[in-house]
Design an enzyme around this catalytic site. Structure first.
Site, PDB file in Angstrom:
ATOM      1  N   ARG A  52     -23.740  35.484 -25.176  1.00  0.00           N
ATOM      2  CA  ARG A  52     -23.860  36.945 -25.156  1.00  0.00           C
ATOM      3  C   ARG A  52     -25.320  37.334 -25.402  1.00  0.00           C
ATOM      4  O   ARG A  52     -26.148  36.474 -25.708  1.00  0.00           O
ATOM      5  CB  ARG A  52     -22.934  37.589 -26.190  1.00  0.00           C
ATOM      6  CG  ARG A  52     -23.040  36.942 -27.576  1.00  0.00           C
ATOM      7  CD  ARG A  52     -22.898  37.893 -28.688  1.00  0.00           C
ATOM      8  NE  ARG A  52     -23.916  38.903 -28.674  1.00  0.00           N
ATOM      9  CZ  ARG A  52     -25.176  38.689 -29.055  1.00  0.00           C
ATOM     10  NH1 ARG A  52     -25.583  37.505 -29.447  1.00  0.00           N
ATOM     11  NH2 ARG A  52     -26.066  39.686 -29.025  1.00  0.00           N
ATOM     12  N   GLY A  53     -25.583  38.654 -25.305  1.00  0.00           N
ATOM     13  CA  GLY A  53     -26.968  39.127 -25.343  1.00  0.00           C
ATOM     14  C   GLY A  53     -27.440  39.177 -23.898  1.00  0.00           C
ATOM     15  O   GLY A  53     -27.309  38.182 -23.162  1.00  0.00           O
ATOM     16  N   ALA A  54     -27.961  40.332 -23.479  1.00  0.00           N
ATOM     17  CA  ALA A  54     -28.188  40.568 -22.049  1.00  0.00           C
ATOM     18  C   ALA A  54     -28.939  39.435 -21.316  1.00  0.00           C
ATOM     19  O   ALA A  54     -28.451  38.929 -20.298  1.00  0.00           O
ATOM     20  CB  ALA A  54     -28.897  41.909 -21.877  1.00  0.00           C
ATOM     21  N   ARG A  93     -19.362  40.983 -17.347  1.00  0.00           N
ATOM     22  CA  ARG A  93     -19.925  41.955 -18.303  1.00  0.00           C
ATOM     23  C   ARG A  93     -20.676  43.011 -17.490  1.00  0.00           C
ATOM     24  O   ARG A  93     -21.770  42.744 -16.994  1.00  0.00           O
ATOM     25  CB  ARG A  93     -20.910  41.279 -19.283  1.00  0.00           C
ATOM     26  CG  ARG A  93     -20.412  40.149 -20.152  1.00  0.00           C
ATOM     27  CD  ARG A  93     -19.554  40.511 -21.343  1.00  0.00           C
ATOM     28  NE  ARG A  93     -19.908  41.613 -22.185  1.00  0.00           N
ATOM     29  CZ  ARG A  93     -20.596  41.533 -23.326  1.00  0.00           C
ATOM     30  NH1 ARG A  93     -21.059  40.377 -23.729  1.00  0.00           N
ATOM     31  NH2 ARG A  93     -20.818  42.602 -24.063  1.00  0.00           N
ATOM     32  N   GLN A 194     -22.252  41.225 -34.568  1.00  0.00           N
ATOM     33  CA  GLN A 194     -23.379  40.388 -34.135  1.00  0.00           C
ATOM     34  C   GLN A 194     -24.476  40.321 -35.205  1.00  0.00           C
ATOM     35  O   GLN A 194     -25.339  39.442 -35.141  1.00  0.00           O
ATOM     36  CB  GLN A 194     -23.982  40.932 -32.829  1.00  0.00           C
ATOM     37  CG  GLN A 194     -23.121  40.737 -31.602  1.00  0.00           C
ATOM     38  CD  GLN A 194     -22.222  41.928 -31.328  1.00  0.00           C
ATOM     39  OE1 GLN A 194     -21.838  42.667 -32.232  1.00  0.00           O
ATOM     40  NE2 GLN A 194     -21.866  42.126 -30.083  1.00  0.00           N
ATOM     41  N   ASP A 235     -29.543  46.385 -23.191  1.00  0.00           N
ATOM     42  CA  ASP A 235     -28.695  45.710 -22.195  1.00  0.00           C
ATOM     43  C   ASP A 235     -29.000  46.207 -20.793  1.00  0.00           C
ATOM     44  O   ASP A 235     -28.746  45.518 -19.813  1.00  0.00           O
ATOM     45  CB  ASP A 235     -27.231  45.886 -22.546  1.00  0.00           C
ATOM     46  CG  ASP A 235     -26.928  45.104 -23.806  1.00  0.00           C
ATOM     47  OD1 ASP A 235     -27.168  45.649 -24.901  1.00  0.00           O
ATOM     48  OD2 ASP A 235     -26.524  43.931 -23.689  1.00  0.00           O
ATOM     49  N   ASN A 245     -27.634  50.142 -25.034  1.00  0.00           N
ATOM     50  CA  ASN A 245     -27.669  49.021 -25.982  1.00  0.00           C
ATOM     51  C   ASN A 245     -26.387  49.064 -26.809  1.00  0.00           C
ATOM     52  O   ASN A 245     -25.557  49.970 -26.664  1.00  0.00           O
ATOM     53  CB  ASN A 245     -28.916  49.097 -26.872  1.00  0.00           C
ATOM     54  CG  ASN A 245     -29.119  47.808 -27.668  1.00  0.00           C
ATOM     55  OD1 ASN A 245     -29.054  46.723 -27.102  1.00  0.00           O
ATOM     56  ND2 ASN A 245     -29.331  47.913 -28.962  1.00  0.00           N
ATOM     57  N   LYS A 246     -26.243  48.092 -27.668  1.00  0.00           N
ATOM     58  CA  LYS A 246     -25.020  47.950 -28.460  1.00  0.00           C
ATOM     59  C   LYS A 246     -24.602  49.271 -29.095  1.00  0.00           C
ATOM     60  O   LYS A 246     -25.439  50.012 -29.612  1.00  0.00           O
ATOM     61  CB  LYS A 246     -25.268  46.877 -29.527  1.00  0.00           C
ATOM     62  CG  LYS A 246     -24.115  46.555 -30.425  1.00  0.00           C
ATOM     63  CD  LYS A 246     -22.841  46.215 -29.695  1.00  0.00           C
ATOM     64  CE  LYS A 246     -23.000  45.103 -28.683  1.00  0.00           C
ATOM     65  NZ  LYS A 246     -21.869  45.009 -27.716  1.00  0.00           N
TER      66      LYS A 246
HETATM   67  C1  RUB Z   1     -25.812  42.541 -27.051  1.00  0.00           C
HETATM   68  C2  RUB Z   1     -26.668  43.676 -27.387  1.00  0.00           C
HETATM   69  C3  RUB Z   1     -28.015  43.308 -27.759  1.00  0.00           C
HETATM   70  C4  RUB Z   1     -28.789  43.333 -26.488  1.00  0.00           C
HETATM   71  C5  RUB Z   1     -30.193  43.112 -26.807  1.00  0.00           C
HETATM   72  O1  RUB Z   1     -24.517  42.956 -26.711  1.00  0.00           O
HETATM   73  O2  RUB Z   1     -26.379  44.830 -27.278  1.00  0.00           O
HETATM   74  O3  RUB Z   1     -28.560  44.213 -28.669  1.00  0.00           O
HETATM   75  O4  RUB Z   1     -28.293  42.403 -25.565  1.00  0.00           O
HETATM   76  O5  RUB Z   1     -30.608  41.879 -26.493  1.00  0.00           O
HETATM   77  P1  RUB Z   1     -23.367  41.859 -26.629  1.00  0.00           P
HETATM   78  P2  RUB Z   1     -31.924  41.718 -25.677  1.00  0.00           P
HETATM   79  O6  RUB Z   1     -23.339  41.159 -27.935  1.00  0.00           O
HETATM   80  O7  RUB Z   1     -22.147  42.701 -26.376  1.00  0.00           O
HETATM   81  O8  RUB Z   1     -23.705  40.967 -25.474  1.00  0.00           O
HETATM   82  O9  RUB Z   1     -32.906  42.753 -26.044  1.00  0.00           O
HETATM   83  O10 RUB Z   1     -32.305  40.376 -26.117  1.00  0.00           O
HETATM   84  O11 RUB Z   1     -31.554  41.965 -24.280  1.00  0.00           O
END
Ligand code: RUB
Length: 353
Positions: A52-54, A93, A194, A235, A245-246
């Protein structure tokens, strides 16, 4: 940690591409590696947030599609099968645009596509993100001084960005490379928590931090002096600078603006989406109500993973709503930390397209 969040490997015969990833659903309990022998398992792992994480989702998608190219190469209906794999991976996603960018990157120069090229493209996409994470850390750490109080939301470290991190990278680099000493407040981030991954990752670097429930951030800001800076990830960043974002980021940004606390958003170029004009055009993922009803934790002795229900089942009078992201309008954002500089929303359009 020497591992990346997600990577591509081959089985012992060398013929089958395998995607491997750190199981983020097990952090902070244990560090386990999940093996996805085909793109279908890779898609399942993205959907269930094993990865997870974009940007990590983007990397996993790219590797998954390369896997499909290796699997179906020179088989009947190759193109149809690749199209099916693309769609299956894309649907896992919907909000993180890095996923589409990763899939499209693998298929660039589609006419001359071979398994070798698909794998090389996926690797190039992942390596590009990692490189940007390093630069985001270097550029963003200038915002942090010894004594700064920083609040962060969700998880934006190495596991979210394949390596290094986005919003967490400046924090880690300021502490480890520059030996600045400051306070970090970590939002727990209901419902998927998270913040536990953030806490675990900061622990890997021995960076002291304080975990708070999301609902506490406003009162901490009201006390004054505790929080000087908010850095979050993204995201999807729309062309005009609005940020998905989250869930909880929007509320945090409103409160921060009320208290004159600057809000920075850190992200690699794979998260910027010039084809989405504003935040209103971003699809927000709705996830299962089970994520609100059930909490994964430790047993009381902290030895075993344990799942408990904290609400009764959904019924005629009780329902749950679980949008995974919200949109923060550009007006609430002080600046955007990218691999090529810190920009305003106006500069973003020029510098990132
Ligand atoms: C992850 C989320 C993170 C972003 C930021 O959502 O919202 O804050 O992905 O990460 P999930 P980055 O846990 O639902 O995937 O800035 O590294 O893109």
């Amino acid at each position: 940690m020497n591992l990346r969040a997600v990577w591509l490997d081959y089985d012992s015969s060398g013929g089958r591409a395998i995607v491997k990833m750190i199981d983020q659903t097990k952090i902070p309990f244990t560090v386990e590696i999940v093996t996805c022998p085909t793109y279908r398992e890779t898609a399942k792992a993205i959907r269930s947030m094993v990865v997870r994480g974009a940007p990590s989702i983007g990397g996993a998608g790219a590797f998954g599609l390369a896997q499909a190219v290796v699997e179906f190469w020179e088989k009947p209906e190759f193109e149809d099968r690749i199209r099916t794999a693309y769609q299956m991976l894309l649907s896992t996603r919907p909000t993180a645009v890095d996923l589409k960018h990763g899939l499209d990157f693998v298929l660039k120069n589609a006419d001359s596509l071979t398994p070798k090229l698909a794998v090389a493209h996926a690797q190039e996409f992942a390596d590009g993100i990692v490189d940007e994470g390093q630069k985001i850390g270097k550029i963003g750490r200038a915002l942090i001084q010894s004594g700064t109080g920083i609040l962060t939301h969700c998880h934006t470290g190495a596991l979210a960005l394949i390596d290094h991190g986005s919003a967490l990278a400046p924090i880690v680099q300021a502490w480890v490379k520059e030996e600045k000493r400051f306070e970090v407040y970590v939002d727990e981030t209901r419902p998927r928590l998270q913040g536990r991954i953030t806490s675990w990752e900061l622990g890997q670097y021995n960076i002291p931090h304080t975990v708070i429930c999301d609902s506490m951030a406003a009162s901490l800001m009201a006390r004054g002096k505790l929080i000087d800076l908010i850095i979050v990830g993204a995201d999807r960043v729309a062309k005009n600078g609005d940020v998905a974002n989250k869930i909880g980021t929007y509320g945090l940004a409103i409160v921060a603006n009320h208290h004159n606390v600057p809000v920075y958003v850190a992200f690699p170029s794979s998260t910027f989406d010039p084809s989405t004009p504003t935040g209103q055009d971003i699809i927000i993922e709705e996830r299962s109500s089970q994520e609100i009803r059930m909490v994964k934790g430790f047993s009381e002795d902290l030895k075993h993973p344990h799942v408990i229900s904290i609400h009764p089942e959904e019924d005629k009078i009780r329902s749950f709503l679980n949008p995974a992201f919200d949109v923060t309008p550009k007006e609430l954002i002080t600046g955007y930390i990218t691999g090529s500089g810190i920009f305003s929303s106006e500069q973003l359009k020029v510098k990132m397209t």
